[in-house]
Design a protein around this motif. Structure first.
Motif, PDB file in Angstrom:
ATOM      1  N   THR A 141       0.941  -1.288   0.073  1.00  0.00           N
ATOM      2  CA  THR A 141       0.036   0.061   0.121  1.00  0.00           C
ATOM      3  C   THR A 141       0.948   1.448   0.183  1.00  0.00           C
ATOM      4  O   THR A 141       0.543   2.230  -0.543  1.00  0.00           O
ATOM      5  CB  THR A 141      -0.900  -0.044   1.165  1.00  0.00           C
ATOM      6  N   ASN A 201       2.222   2.185  -3.463  1.00  0.00           N
ATOM      7  CA  ASN A 201       1.190   2.941  -4.222  1.00  0.00           C
ATOM      8  C   ASN A 201       0.700   4.263  -3.762  1.00  0.00           C
ATOM      9  O   ASN A 201       0.703   5.091  -4.321  1.00  0.00           O
ATOM     10  CB  ASN A 201      -0.048   1.804  -4.689  1.00  0.00           C
ATOM     11  N   SER A 202       0.002   3.926  -2.476  1.00  0.00           N
ATOM     12  CA  SER A 202      -0.850   5.132  -2.067  1.00  0.00           C
ATOM     13  C   SER A 202       0.400   6.372  -1.679  1.00  0.00           C
ATOM     14  O   SER A 202      -0.002   7.630  -1.518  1.00  0.00           O
ATOM     15  CB  SER A 202      -1.454   4.920  -0.805  1.00  0.00           C
ATOM     16  N   ASN A 238      -3.584  -2.832   5.795  1.00  0.00           N
ATOM     17  CA  ASN A 238      -3.560  -2.540   4.562  1.00  0.00           C
ATOM     18  C   ASN A 238      -4.090  -1.163   4.628  1.00  0.00           C
ATOM     19  O   ASN A 238      -3.448  -0.046   3.843  1.00  0.00           O
ATOM     20  CB  ASN A 238      -4.679  -3.243   3.609  1.00  0.00           C
ATOM     21  N   THR A 239      -5.238  -0.777   5.283  1.00  0.00           N
ATOM     22  CA  THR A 239      -5.814   0.544   5.355  1.00  0.00           C
ATOM     23  C   THR A 239      -4.911   1.578   6.069  1.00  0.00           C
ATOM     24  O   THR A 239      -4.868   2.982   5.956  1.00  0.00           O
ATOM     25  CB  THR A 239      -7.160   0.507   6.051  1.00  0.00           C
ATOM     26  N   LYS A 275      -2.688   2.968   4.104  1.00  0.00           N
ATOM     27  CA  LYS A 275      -3.326   3.993   3.310  1.00  0.00           C
ATOM     28  C   LYS A 275      -3.268   5.271   4.191  1.00  0.00           C
ATOM     29  O   LYS A 275      -3.273   6.506   3.391  1.00  0.00           O
ATOM     30  CB  LYS A 275      -4.765   3.454   2.618  1.00  0.00           C
ATOM     31  N   SER A 333       0.435   6.542   4.365  1.00  0.00           N
ATOM     32  CA  SER A 333       0.930   6.824   3.009  1.00  0.00           C
ATOM     33  C   SER A 333       0.882   8.267   2.676  1.00  0.00           C
ATOM     34  O   SER A 333       2.078   8.826   1.936  1.00  0.00           O
ATOM     35  CB  SER A 333      -0.009   5.980   1.834  1.00  0.00           C
ATOM     36  N   PHE A 349      -9.644   4.842  -4.531  1.00  0.00           N
ATOM     37  CA  PHE A 349      -8.684   5.643  -5.205  1.00  0.00           C
ATOM     38  C   PHE A 349      -8.939   6.808  -6.055  1.00  0.00           C
ATOM     39  O   PHE A 349      -8.179   7.881  -6.160  1.00  0.00           O
ATOM     40  CB  PHE A 349      -7.606   4.772  -5.961  1.00  0.00           C
ATOM     41  N   LEU A 398      -9.227   9.751  -3.382  1.00  0.00           N
ATOM     42  CA  LEU A 398      -7.895  10.029  -3.187  1.00  0.00           C
ATOM     43  C   LEU A 398      -7.328  10.873  -4.156  1.00  0.00           C
ATOM     44  O   LEU A 398      -6.482  12.039  -3.805  1.00  0.00           O
ATOM     45  CB  LEU A 398      -6.947   9.128  -2.706  1.00  0.00           C
ATOM     46  N   LEU A 401      -8.861   8.206   5.354  1.00  0.00           N
ATOM     47  CA  LEU A 401      -8.127   6.956   5.488  1.00  0.00           C
ATOM     48  C   LEU A 401      -8.098   6.473   6.764  1.00  0.00           C
ATOM     49  O   LEU A 401      -8.306   5.336   6.935  1.00  0.00           O
ATOM     50  CB  LEU A 401      -6.960   7.086   4.899  1.00  0.00           C
ATOM     51  N   CYS A 407      -9.595   2.710   8.121  1.00  0.00           N
ATOM     52  CA  CYS A 407      -8.698   2.002   8.837  1.00  0.00           C
ATOM     53  C   CYS A 407      -9.489   1.269  10.292  1.00  0.00           C
ATOM     54  O   CYS A 407      -9.295   0.400  10.357  1.00  0.00           O
ATOM     55  CB  CYS A 407      -7.349   2.660   9.344  1.00  0.00           C
ATOM     56  N   VAL A 459      -8.362   0.000  -8.361  1.00  0.00           N
ATOM     57  CA  VAL A 459      -7.467   1.019  -8.188  1.00  0.00           C
ATOM     58  C   VAL A 459      -6.975   1.543  -9.483  1.00  0.00           C
ATOM     59  O   VAL A 459      -6.475   2.680  -9.581  1.00  0.00           O
ATOM     60  CB  VAL A 459      -6.007   0.265  -7.494  1.00  0.00           C
TER      61      VAL A 459
END
Length: 427
Positions: free
Chosen positions: A48, A51-52, A174-175, A178, A181, A259, A262, A288, A292, A382
């Protein structure tokens, strides 16, 4: 049945004692595996971040490389497009040669991709295309890392209660990635705009070491010949296809919405409100963070209750749809953040429920492949989110909110009619 229980009180006592012993055994098993769970949680966290973390950097990248907003959106999208096609291959390999044998090389490849993108941004004048190559390599690594965690958790724990709880922690990791990130990306880019690329190999190295030393996964059973494996997968889709396709679709839509939000926020904060750097990262982290926290709570609450999972998915998506639709009337900063925070809660509630339904409803032999197809659908979301929003931003703003809320309502309707926990195929 009541009469039988009255006639056999000792059986009831034995049952309670057995249940109590079973719970203690489950607790002991989770406790024994806590370091393994932590190590596995690092994988979606790292992927994550890879990418984020670039989301808040995209406007700076656009200026530094002299490219369009659509081209910057492709930096996110190419990562996902490559992963979409390779995730099922990785899932199939993990079912046959073992999960760790796929995860560890994949993390190494992902780290090398980050290194290539960072080097190109640092050393080359016309770096855009080589950055995309590096991002594609990261996508190759992502395909064999994070998606394999879901079936591996299913292999490690026999009880659905334990699996749901651990998947909740994985989804929370995972969250949390995010949440972290945009803040981390903004902080690193505050020093040098391409520094987030170079940080990714460091995170991958840490995750590789943790998985190698702390995760002991069950040995794979004797590989099934490909022809028989294909027949088994086909049979799974024949028997359970309706709800599987529904979960694939819903997972993809939720990621598209997330996404898309975001990307929109990253652009609008900078262009309309003048919010940049660390402050922008903190603002992006608000919805985010809600996502989470709601993922963590949902993972703890659902246990083995598939009926509850269905209604949490439905309710969460409806909440997201209404919150996004409300932005048609106003996009004042704090109202917009509040509505996206509610949308984040809705998405966060749904994700661990989708994970648990997939993992608990599929046999171990096909679990890696089926869950990987599900992960591919999430990556499609995504990949699609940023470019769709980039194109819609050229139109009237309300089209963004109509599109995202409309997709949410369709996903909620699919969940309502296709996910039926009482049905034989989904028991």
């Amino acid at each position: 049945m009541d009469h039988i229980e009255k006639l056999c009180p000792s059986s009831e006592a034995v049952s309670k004692k057995t249940s109590s012993a079973g719970k203690k055994k489950k607790s002991d098993e989770v406790s024994k595996q806590k370091w393994a769970i932590l190590s596995l949680s690092s994988i979606p966290l790292v992927m994550t971040l890879g990418n984020s973390m670039l989301i808040p950097v995209l406007p700076s990248m656009e200026k530094k490389l002299s490219i369009s907003s659509f081209q910057t959106s492709m930096v996110i999208t190419v990562y996902s497009i490559v992963a979409i096609f390779l995730i099922p291959v990785a899932g199939y390999l993990s079912d046959h040669i073992g999960r760790k044998k796929v995860i560890i090389p994949s993390l190494i490849i992902a780290g090398l991709g980050g290194l290539l993108s960072g080097w190109a941004a640092w050393k080359l004048d016309n770096a855009y295309w080589l950055i995309l190559v590096g991002r594609a390599l990261q996508g190759v690594g992502a395909a064999g890392a994070a998606p394999i965690v879901l079936p591996l958790v299913g292999d490690m724990f026999k009880n659905d209660d334990e699996v749901s709880s651990c998947l909740g922690l994985i989804e929370t990791s995972n969250t949390f990635g995010k949440v972290l990130s945009p803040i981390l990306g903004a902080v690193l880019a505050g020093f040098i705009w391409f520094l987030p690329f170079f940080s990714f190999p460091v995170f991958c190295t840490i995750s590789v070491i943790m998985v190698m030393l702390l995760v002991k996964c069950p040995e794979p059973s004797k590989p099934v010949p490909f022809k028989q494996f294909f027949i088994n997968v086909k049979k799974t889709f024949t028997e359970k296809g309706k709800w599987l396709y529904a979960i694939f679709f819903i997972g993809g839509i939720l990621m598209l919405i997330l996404f898309g939000i975001l990307f929109y926020l990253s652009e609008i904060f900078e262009t309309k409100y003048g919010i940049k750097d660390i402050k922008k990262g903190l603002f992006l982290a608000l919805p985010l963070g809600a996502l989470c926290l709601s993922s963590f709570i949902a993972g703890k609450v659902i246990k083995e209750n598939k009926v509850l999972m269905k209604w949490l998915i439905f309710g969460g998506i409806i909440a997201s749809a209404l919150a996004i639709l409300a932005l048609w009337f106003s996009i004042k900063l704090w109202f917009m953040l509040s509505m996206f925070l509610i949308a984040g809660v809705g998405i966060g509630i749904g994700l661990p429920c989708l994970d648990a339904l997939i993992t608990a409803g599929i046999e171990k032999e096909e679990r890696g492949t089926i869950s990987s197809i599900y992960s591919s659908m999430r990556f499609i979301g995504v990949a699609a989110g940023p470019p769709i929003i980039a194109l819609l931003m050229k139109q009237a703003t309300y089209w963004i909110f109509i599109t995202l809320s409309g997709l949410s309502i369709i996903a909620a309707f699919v969940a309502l009619i296709a996910i039926k926990p009482g049905a034989k195929s989904q028991s």
